[in-house]
Write an enzyme that holds these catalytic residues in place. Structure first.
Site, PDB file in Angstrom:
ATOM      1  N   GLU A  88     -13.607  -2.310  -2.043  1.00  9.86           N
ATOM      2  CA  GLU A  88     -13.828  -2.567  -0.622  1.00  9.86           C
ATOM      3  C   GLU A  88     -15.224  -2.121  -0.220  1.00  9.86           C
ATOM      4  OE1 GLU A  88     -10.786  -1.217   2.089  1.00  9.86           O
ATOM      5  OE2 GLU A  88     -11.995  -1.743   3.848  1.00  9.86           O
ATOM      6  N   ASP A 119       0.823  -1.214   0.000  1.00  8.45           N
ATOM      7  CA  ASP A 119       0.000   0.000   0.000  1.00  8.45           C
ATOM      8  C   ASP A 119       0.851   1.257   0.000  1.00  8.45           C
ATOM      9  OD1 ASP A 119      -2.680  -0.591  -0.129  1.00  8.45           O
ATOM     10  OD2 ASP A 119      -2.935  -0.799   2.038  1.00  8.45           O
TER      11      ASP A 119
HETATM   12  O1  KIV Z   1      -4.899  -2.006   4.093  1.00 12.28           O
HETATM   13  C1  KIV Z   1      -5.463  -3.067   3.823  1.00 12.28           C
HETATM   14  O2  KIV Z   1      -5.308  -4.090   4.486  1.00 12.28           O
HETATM   15  C2  KIV Z   1      -6.357  -3.095   2.679  1.00 12.28           C
HETATM   16  C3  KIV Z   1      -7.311  -4.232   2.606  1.00 12.28           C
HETATM   17  C4  KIV Z   1      -8.510  -3.902   3.402  1.00 12.28           C
HETATM   18  C5  KIV Z   1      -7.651  -4.596   1.224  1.00 12.28           C
HETATM   19  O3  KIV Z   1      -6.358  -2.205   1.883  1.00 12.28           O
END
Ligand code: KIV
Length: 288
Positions: A203, A105
């Protein structure tokens, strides 16, 4: 042929798509899975030990989610997570993986300009060992997705509930229930794919909206709380292991309890339930 063995597993559920190499999976494998309609199995991980267990269970994609801000660091949102946090945890997870595809991310405010997005995404690939970055996206991120693609950086565009915006939107709630919001999500998904997104992640959206986005998409779509009509499922590892504190989302399923307390069996069960289209069940789905 199964790329990995489940010791003592005599279940008839499908385990992996045919003809797949046992080595690290890539985007071409995910596109083939979509064509073959074999669900992609995805999970988050934050350290090397759990990454190894998730990989050994047969997950296809592992996400170092900024959810680590909540489940590892104890914050009440993902907003405080820094780039250094993400690089550190991505590096740990990379050491535990042999087969699964690693996505990391981009944390809050790390991709607010194209220049910052490229610099920070490059850190996740070069220092962390990720293969792809994920950004919480609307049409506002179109240019960023395009620029990252031009730099050779694969992108997953995360739509629907966007946890990095909860201070603005007022909380963790289902997205796309109102007609206008639904239309925006459908349009944004199309625009982000057009801009070069290699994967979409939806999501907490109604199941019929997720299915419509998936039908219209030319790239694989992964869902969390998005129903069965997508190309793959992802859950936060700590929800799968029944460890998350506080509010338990509707789509969470405690596989550790079902597996009698064995982490390896819990992960194996999750993998087989996603591949066998048993998870998500009707009780995990949001309707309009
Ligand atoms: O940060 C995370 O774990 C996510 C998931 C909810 C897909 O983005």
């Amino acid at each position: 042929m199964d790329g990995y063995a489940h010791v003592g597993d005599d279940s008839p559920l499908p385990a992996a798509a045919g003809g797949e190499s046992p080595g690290p999976l890539g985007l071409a494998d995910f596109r083939r899975r979509r064509r073959e309609e074999t669900p992609l199995v995805c999970l988050t991980a934050y350290d090397a030990t759990f990454a190894r267990l998730v990989d050994a269970a047969g997950a296809d994609l592992v996400l170092v989610g900024d959810s680590l801000g909540m489940v590892v660091q104890g914050h009440d949102s993902t907003v405080p997570v820094s780039m250094d946090d993400m690089v550190y945890h991505t590096r740990l997870v990379a050491r535990g993986l042999r087969r699964a595809y690693l996505v990391a991310d981009m944390p809050f405010a790390s991709y607010d300009t194209p220049e910052r997005a490229v610099r920070n995404a490059a850190r996740l690939l070069q220092e962390g060992g990720a293969r792809m970055v994920k950004l919480e996206s609307t049409r506002r991120q179109e240019e960023i997705v395009r620029v990252l693609g031009d730099e050779g950086i694969p992108v997953c565009a995360h739509l629907g509930l966007r946890p990095q915006s909860v201070y603005k939107t007022g909380g963790f709630r289902v997205a796309g229930r109102k007609a206008e919001e639904r239309r925006r999500i459908e349009e944004d998904a199309a625009r982000l794919v057009e801009a070069g997104a290699d994967l979409l992640l939806l999501e907490c959206v109604p199941a019929d909206l997720a299915a419509a986005v998936t039908r219209a998409s030319s790239v694989p779509v992964i869902g969390i709380g998005a129903g069965p009509g997508v190309d793959g499922q992802i859950l936060v590892l700590y929800d799968v292991l029944g460890l998350s504190a506080g509010h338990r989302p509707r789509f969470a399923k405690d596989y550790l309890a079902l597996a009698g307390g064995s982490v390896a069996r819990a992960l194996d069960l999750y993998v087989r339930e996603v591949r066998g289209r048993i998870y998500p069940g009707p009780e995990h789905i949001y309707a309009d």
